[in-house]
Structure formats: C-alpha cells, structure tokens
Scaffold this active site. Sequence first.
Site, PDB file in Angstrom:
ATOM      1  N   ASP A  46     -19.014 -34.928 -58.634  1.00 21.04           N
ATOM      2  CA  ASP A  46     -17.763 -34.187 -58.491  1.00 21.04           C
ATOM      3  C   ASP A  46     -16.580 -35.113 -58.238  1.00 21.04           C
ATOM      4  OD1 ASP A  46     -18.933 -31.766 -58.964  1.00 21.04           O
ATOM      5  OD2 ASP A  46     -19.140 -31.214 -56.851  1.00 21.04           O
ATOM      6  N   GLU A  60      -8.672 -29.451 -52.524  1.00 18.46           N
ATOM      7  CA  GLU A  60      -7.879 -29.154 -51.337  1.00 18.46           C
ATOM      8  C   GLU A  60      -6.833 -30.232 -51.096  1.00 18.46           C
ATOM      9  OE1 GLU A  60     -10.421 -32.109 -50.524  1.00 18.46           O
ATOM     10  OE2 GLU A  60     -11.429 -30.167 -50.431  1.00 18.46           O
ATOM     11  N   ARG A  93      -1.241 -27.213 -33.106  1.00 22.03           N
ATOM     12  CA  ARG A  93      -1.471 -28.513 -32.479  1.00 22.03           C
ATOM     13  C   ARG A  93      -2.916 -28.896 -32.712  1.00 22.03           C
ATOM     14  NH1 ARG A  93       2.223 -25.945 -29.251  1.00 22.03           N
ATOM     15  NH2 ARG A  93       3.979 -27.216 -28.480  1.00 22.03           N
ATOM     16  N   THR A 149     -15.901 -24.816 -51.037  1.00 26.12           N
ATOM     17  CA  THR A 149     -17.252 -25.300 -50.743  1.00 26.12           C
ATOM     18  C   THR A 149     -17.258 -26.766 -50.328  1.00 26.12           C
ATOM     19  OG1 THR A 149     -17.599 -25.881 -53.068  1.00 26.12           O
ATOM     20  CG2 THR A 149     -18.284 -23.675 -52.376  1.00 26.12           C
ATOM     21  N   ALA A 150     -16.097 -27.405 -50.298  1.00 22.25           N
ATOM     22  CA  ALA A 150     -16.018 -28.830 -49.984  1.00 22.25           C
ATOM     23  C   ALA A 150     -15.598 -29.023 -48.521  1.00 22.25           C
ATOM     24  CB  ALA A 150     -15.057 -29.504 -50.962  1.00 22.25           C
ATOM     25  N   TYR A 151     -14.520 -29.755 -48.282  1.00 23.73           N
ATOM     26  CA  TYR A 151     -14.071 -30.050 -46.916  1.00 23.73           C
ATOM     27  C   TYR A 151     -13.835 -28.769 -46.118  1.00 23.73           C
ATOM     28  CZ  TYR A 151     -11.259 -32.306 -43.228  1.00 23.73           C
ATOM     29  OH  TYR A 151     -10.767 -32.763 -42.033  1.00 23.73           O
ATOM     30  N   LYS A 157     -15.426 -25.997 -46.128  1.00 26.02           N
ATOM     31  CA  LYS A 157     -16.665 -25.446 -45.570  1.00 26.02           C
ATOM     32  C   LYS A 157     -17.099 -26.226 -44.333  1.00 26.02           C
ATOM     33  CE  LYS A 157     -21.338 -23.957 -46.751  1.00 26.02           C
ATOM     34  NZ  LYS A 157     -21.994 -24.634 -45.607  1.00 26.02           N
ATOM     35  N   ALA A 202      -9.670 -29.441 -36.039  1.00 24.99           N
ATOM     36  CA  ALA A 202      -9.707 -29.746 -34.599  1.00 24.99           C
ATOM     37  C   ALA A 202      -8.438 -29.284 -33.885  1.00 24.99           C
ATOM     38  CB  ALA A 202      -9.941 -31.246 -34.383  1.00 24.99           C
TER      39      ALA A 202
END
Length: 274
Positions: free
Chosen positions: A50, A127, A152, A165-167, A169, A189
């Site tokens: 990918d 993304e 924040r 389905t990448a980052y 997920k 985060a």
Amino acid sequence: MKNTDKKIAVFSNYKPQSKEVCQLLIKKLRQNRFILTDKNPDIVISVGGDGMLLSVFHKYEKQLDKVRFVGVHTGHLGFYTDYRDFEIDKLIDNLKLDTGAQVSYPILNVRIFLEDGSVKTKLALNEATIKRSDRTMVADVMINHVAFERFRGDGISVSTPTGSTAYNKSLGGAVLHPTIEALQIAEVASLNNRVYRTLGSSIIVPKKDKIEIFPTRNDQHTISVDNRTYTFKHIAKVEFQIDNHKIHFVASPSHTSFWNRVKDAFIGEVDDEI
C-alpha cells in the site's frame, strides 16, 4: 480500446521480490503489445504494498480523471491491491479484457493557510494529520462553521473512508465503507481532565461539511499527508474536505470487496462453527 492503444506505467518498490515481479510484468505486457510509458498513462500498476501505491497516487495526483490504478502485492494482502505476486498472468488476461470500467474511492483535500496569505494544497488517499512539532498542540476545531471544541493533545488526524483502516484505526476510529462519502476526525492522545475537555471519540463528518483547525500557537507544526511529511510555521488554519476528484481503480473480476479486505487484514478466516 485495443491492447496496442493502452498506455501502461509500472512502478515497484526497491525490495528484490517486487523488482523481480515488476520485470516479469513488464516483459509480459510487452509480449501482449501494451504500450509501456510513464507519460500520460491510461493505467498505472503499483508493485509492492500500500505504501508503494500511495507513492504512485501522489505521482499522478494531477491526472486522476485520466488514470486508473492497479495494485500488485508482494507481501501480505493490502487494502489497495487486487492481485498477488503469483497472479501476473491473471492480471494480463484481465487487462486484455478491460472495458474501461472502474471502482472509485473518495480522497481528501487539505488546504494549509499561512499567516502571510499563501495557501498550500495537498491531496491524501488515506489521511492527513497535524501535530505540533515539540509540544502539546492547542487548536480550535470548527466543523461546518460551528466552533466545536478547543483541542489539547498530540494532534488531530482526518481520514478518508479507505484510510479509516490505516492510522485512524490505530487511534480507535471506526472503519468506514468507501461508498460512504464522509471524513473521520480522530484525536491523537488528547488531554482530558476537569480543566480540559474534548469529545474524546472519533467523529464522522459528511461530504458537504468542512473541517477547519486553527492552531493557537504560530510556531512549528508538522502535517503528514499519507506517507509524506511537511513542516510549516505560522499556520493560520488548515481546512479538510472531500475533494471533487476521486481515485479510480481498474474494475475486474479480481477486484476484492472492501469487507473481504478488512476481514483478511484484521480477522482472517472465520470459524464455521460461529
């Protein structure tokens, strides 16, 4: 369109297996009288994973209305690949029968407004993520002109349906079927306590809505767009919206359904007794 009329570009990553498959594919395409050229191709074939397909997408991102893509995977199943490395003959046969049919997925338009008035535009297949380079990022989030929250945390990611389905997920976001033309916001985060509050979950945003992020500090931020990373200072705002163009893949009997891709990537074979 006859084989002799189809212009095909083939690219691979630098892994020995991918290079070997690429050379074999080029040989067979020539034997079947396809035109091999990197300039204004009708079809672009990516050999690798990918990550390689993301690279060729960005290489031809200004020609998306004229180009269709095919992915050949030389490792585990990828989300954008329909063929494995041992299916080159099947790929050739399907290209010979190709009628121009395509499967299309939405992509992300990212506009970066700098304080000097300049605007940088990027396209993403998976993304785009904004982070402050060395400290907690503080940014105001606006959705469809509604002041939504002050964020924040480490950063904010906005993904396409296929990029869900990448980052996205890994950040706890939902998996979206690509026929749902929507974007997804996922927090990286975030800080949540009695003083600082965010929604704390991913948000699905419809096609018509615009996402705007206003960093409250004008120091250095990084913006990752798929597998590319850019650094900017003095960002006024970043806009995210579904682009007017789409990425098109060659439709064939071998095109793997989205849910099969999800199952094969994250679940594997399902027990018949369930």
